[in-house]
Design a protein around this motif. Structure first.
Motif, PDB file in Angstrom:
ATOM      1  N   MET A  55      -6.270   0.809   0.505  1.00 16.71           N
ATOM      2  CA  MET A  55      -6.186   1.602  -0.618  1.00 16.71           C
ATOM      3  C   MET A  55      -4.728   2.067  -0.855  1.00 16.71           C
ATOM      4  O   MET A  55      -3.979   2.060  -1.757  1.00 16.71           O
ATOM      5  CB  MET A  55      -7.103   2.731  -1.174  1.00 16.71           C
ATOM      6  CG  MET A  55      -8.571   2.277  -1.226  1.00 16.71           C
ATOM      7  SD  MET A  55      -9.925   3.366  -1.431  1.00 16.71           S
ATOM      8  CE  MET A  55      -9.113   4.122  -2.957  1.00 16.71           C
ATOM      9  N   ALA A  56      -4.321   2.676   0.177  1.00 14.70           N
ATOM     10  CA  ALA A  56      -2.837   3.516   0.308  1.00 14.70           C
ATOM     11  C   ALA A  56      -1.693   2.314   0.231  1.00 14.70           C
ATOM     12  O   ALA A  56      -0.734   2.465  -0.401  1.00 14.70           O
ATOM     13  CB  ALA A  56      -2.697   4.205   1.430  1.00 14.70           C
ATOM     14  N   ALA A  57      -2.351   1.014   0.746  1.00 13.83           N
ATOM     15  CA  ALA A  57      -1.077   0.146   0.603  1.00 13.83           C
ATOM     16  C   ALA A  57      -1.067  -0.520  -0.744  1.00 13.83           C
ATOM     17  O   ALA A  57      -0.384  -1.451  -0.969  1.00 13.83           O
ATOM     18  CB  ALA A  57      -1.323  -0.971   1.591  1.00 13.83           C
ATOM     19  N   ARG A  67      -9.213   3.014   3.588  1.00 10.54           N
ATOM     20  CA  ARG A  67      -8.336   4.071   3.076  1.00 10.54           C
ATOM     21  C   ARG A  67      -6.727   3.390   3.246  1.00 10.54           C
ATOM     22  O   ARG A  67      -6.140   3.642   2.356  1.00 10.54           O
ATOM     23  CB  ARG A  67      -8.281   5.293   3.792  1.00 10.54           C
ATOM     24  CG  ARG A  67      -9.433   6.171   3.233  1.00 10.54           C
ATOM     25  CD  ARG A  67      -9.666   7.582   3.810  1.00 10.54           C
ATOM     26  NE  ARG A  67      -8.461   8.287   3.267  1.00 10.54           N
ATOM     27  CZ  ARG A  67      -8.340   9.222   2.368  1.00 10.54           C
ATOM     28  NH1 ARG A  67      -9.429   9.232   1.642  1.00 10.54           N
ATOM     29  NH2 ARG A  67      -7.317   9.888   2.021  1.00 10.54           N
ATOM     30  N   ALA A  68      -6.476   2.928   4.335  1.00  8.98           N
ATOM     31  CA  ALA A  68      -5.191   2.192   4.523  1.00  8.98           C
ATOM     32  C   ALA A  68      -4.992   1.095   3.700  1.00  8.98           C
ATOM     33  O   ALA A  68      -3.802   1.075   2.922  1.00  8.98           O
ATOM     34  CB  ALA A  68      -4.997   1.631   6.100  1.00  8.98           C
TER      35      ALA A  68
END
Length: 114
Positions: A92-94, A89-90
């Motif tokens: 993807m968020a980045a 998720r991190a």
């Protein structure tokens, strides 16, 4: 009579768990992006401790040590998938994009593995 059988099963579990751990480590080094590396590491980080701790429990017998080993296994079975999910998720968020065949060809990498 049953002790050699338990030792043999334990040795098999320990060797198989170690093999899974080594294969997962190779996958983490070899794969091209974070998502495939997470898959290689996440799958093997779940099955390898299960086999290794299972083999150690068989070796130790049913004592207080077995209970402690099972608590460690329970902790690993909850935290490893959670950590993999949080890392994905991190990423993807980045805005980290997965490596695809089209992206490899565009960047000039060889596609001999396809």
């Amino acid at each position: 009579m049953i002790e050699p059988l338990i030792t043999l099963i334990s040795a098999g579990m320990l060797l198989t768990g170690g093999a899974f751990a080594v294969i997962g480590g190779i996958g983490v080094v070899r794969f091209p992006d974070i998502y495939t590396r997470l898959h290689a590491g996440g799958v093997t980080d779940t099955i390898a401790p299960l086999l290794i701790v299972g083999g150690l429990v068989l070796q130790s017998g049913w004592h207080q040590l077995s209970f402690k080993l099972l608590l460690i296994l329970l902790f690993l079975l909850f935290t490893t998938p959670t950590a993999s999910h949080a890392t994905a998720r991190a990423a993807m968020a980045a805005g980290i994009e997965p490596v695809t065949r089209d992206r490899r060809r565009a960047s000039g990498e060889s596609s001999s593995n396809t």
